[in-house]
Design an enzyme around this catalytic site. Sequence first.
Site, PDB file in Angstrom:
ATOM      1  N   ARG A 102       0.851  -1.191   0.000  1.00 34.49           N
ATOM      2  CA  ARG A 102       0.000   0.000   0.000  1.00 34.49           C
ATOM      3  C   ARG A 102       0.883   1.235   0.000  1.00 34.49           C
ATOM      4  NH1 ARG A 102      -4.392   0.496   4.734  1.00 34.49           N
ATOM      5  NH2 ARG A 102      -2.498   0.773   5.939  1.00 34.49           N
ATOM      6  N   THR A 106      -1.278   7.509  -0.144  1.00 36.82           N
ATOM      7  CA  THR A 106      -2.580   7.413  -0.830  1.00 36.82           C
ATOM      8  C   THR A 106      -3.366   6.174  -0.401  1.00 36.82           C
ATOM      9  OG1 THR A 106      -1.639   6.098  -2.616  1.00 36.82           O
ATOM     10  CG2 THR A 106      -1.597   8.512  -2.891  1.00 36.82           C
ATOM     11  N   ASP A 198       1.190  -3.396  11.763  1.00 40.04           N
ATOM     12  CA  ASP A 198       1.568  -3.739  10.395  1.00 40.04           C
ATOM     13  C   ASP A 198       1.977  -5.209  10.355  1.00 40.04           C
ATOM     14  OD1 ASP A 198       3.306  -4.229   8.072  1.00 40.04           O
ATOM     15  OD2 ASP A 198       3.055  -2.090   7.702  1.00 40.04           O
ATOM     16  N   ASP A 201       5.466  -6.145   8.813  1.00 40.29           N
ATOM     17  CA  ASP A 201       6.584  -5.734   9.678  1.00 40.29           C
ATOM     18  C   ASP A 201       6.682  -6.621  10.912  1.00 40.29           C
ATOM     19  OD1 ASP A 201       7.459  -3.726   8.031  1.00 40.29           O
ATOM     20  OD2 ASP A 201       6.388  -2.127   9.076  1.00 40.29           O
TER      21      ASP A 201
HETATM   22  C1  PRP Z   1      -0.878  -4.865   4.270  1.00 38.15           C
HETATM   23  C2  PRP Z   1      -1.690  -6.134   4.348  1.00 38.15           C
HETATM   24  C3  PRP Z   1      -2.588  -6.013   3.157  1.00 38.15           C
HETATM   25  C4  PRP Z   1      -2.847  -4.517   3.085  1.00 38.15           C
HETATM   26  C5  PRP Z   1      -4.213  -4.247   3.646  1.00 38.15           C
HETATM   27  O1  PRP Z   1       0.149  -4.970   3.363  1.00 38.15           O
HETATM   28  O2  PRP Z   1      -0.928  -7.302   4.364  1.00 38.15           O
HETATM   29  O3  PRP Z   1      -2.011  -6.473   1.952  1.00 38.15           O
HETATM   30  O4  PRP Z   1      -1.834  -3.896   3.896  1.00 38.15           O
HETATM   31  O5  PRP Z   1      -4.546  -2.929   3.526  1.00 38.15           O
HETATM   32  P1  PRP Z   1      -5.757  -2.443   2.631  1.00 38.15           P
HETATM   33  O6  PRP Z   1      -6.909  -3.338   2.919  1.00 38.15           O
HETATM   34  O7  PRP Z   1      -5.994  -1.037   3.110  1.00 38.15           O
HETATM   35  O8  PRP Z   1      -5.332  -2.466   1.200  1.00 38.15           O
HETATM   36  P2  PRP Z   1       1.280  -3.835   3.215  1.00 38.15           P
HETATM   37  O9  PRP Z   1       0.893  -2.844   2.189  1.00 38.15           O
HETATM   38  O10 PRP Z   1       1.596  -3.293   4.576  1.00 38.15           O
HETATM   39  O11 PRP Z   1       2.506  -4.654   2.627  1.00 38.15           O
HETATM   40  P3  PRP Z   1       3.515  -5.637   3.375  1.00 38.15           P
HETATM   41  O12 PRP Z   1       2.757  -6.896   3.719  1.00 38.15           O
HETATM   42  O13 PRP Z   1       4.578  -5.883   2.375  1.00 38.15           O
HETATM   43  O14 PRP Z   1       4.016  -4.929   4.615  1.00 38.15           O
HETATM   44  N1  URA Z   2      -2.044  -3.336   6.853  1.00 32.38           N
HETATM   45  C1  URA Z   2      -1.595  -3.865   8.021  1.00 32.38           C
HETATM   46  O1  URA Z   2      -0.629  -4.636   8.031  1.00 32.38           O
HETATM   47  N2  URA Z   2      -2.230  -3.540   9.140  1.00 32.38           N
HETATM   48  C2  URA Z   2      -3.286  -2.712   9.170  1.00 32.38           C
HETATM   49  O2  URA Z   2      -3.843  -2.443  10.254  1.00 32.38           O
HETATM   50  C3  URA Z   2      -3.734  -2.158   7.946  1.00 32.38           C
HETATM   51  C4  URA Z   2      -3.091  -2.513   6.806  1.00 32.38           C
END
Ligand code: PRP
Ligand code: URA
Length: 208
Positions: A102, A106, A198, A201
């Site tokens: 994400r 944005t 997150d 992370d």
């Molecule tokens: C997180 C999570 C989802 C997304 C959810 O990924 O694993 O893919 O955010 O958010 P949304 O419903 O608002 O789209 P992230 O973008 O943090 O990537 P990562 O797993 O690589 O940290």
């Molecule tokens: N992605 C995450 O990993 N955690 C949240 O709470 C929202 C988006």
Amino acid sequence: MLTVVNHPLAKVHVTALRDASLGPERFRHHLLQLSRIMAYPVFSHLATAKVEVFTPLGVVAEGHGLTSQAVLVPILRAGLGMVEGFIDLIPGMVVSHLGMYRDETTLIPQRYYSNFPKRCQQWPVFVLDPMLATGGSAVDAIDYLKGEGASQVVLVSVIAAQPGIERVFLRHPEVPIYTAAVDEKLNSDGYILPGLGDAGDRLFGTII
Ligand code: PRP
Ligand code: URA
């Protein structure tokens, strides 16, 4: 259809995952255990056909066999933590990774890797991502999979926020969503409240 997996052990593992004091090793452990518990209800609608086997007594027993293979689509990175709980339950499972993050400002998902095989178009596809927040990533993942010809898509999350659930159902009303917890809202940065932070992370120890 939204299914909340209400098994007592699922609730225990979700609670552990929410705990900010949990380090990556224990986070991975609880996410794996929870995925194992969720896999059975998630797979409970798989189609089977009658098969016959010979038992050691030389007689035929009628039984059931799956009518197709299946595909797991873990969304990178956090979805990787769920794969092991699902992968060995169906013979010949295909894992089609989908890379997406994400944009922090944005909140729009950015797709950076995909590899859905055409031969899997008629198989059930299970999207694995622990977090359903705004729903942007899930909607984009399902758009992509349908664009590649996937005919049956199921979304599996660990914590689903109400706005994300509504967004997925608005665009893809026929896609079943399985989750272990429904949280009401998001904060101004798009994080689920109370949530677990997150997920990527916490799984991989990349917290700043
Ligand atoms: C997180 C999570 C989802 C997304 C959810 O990924 O694993 O893919 O955010 O958010 P949304 O419903 O608002 O789209 P992230 O973008 O943090 O990537 P990562 O797993 O690589 O940290
Ligand atoms: N992605 C995450 O990993 N955690 C949240 O709470 C929202 C988006």
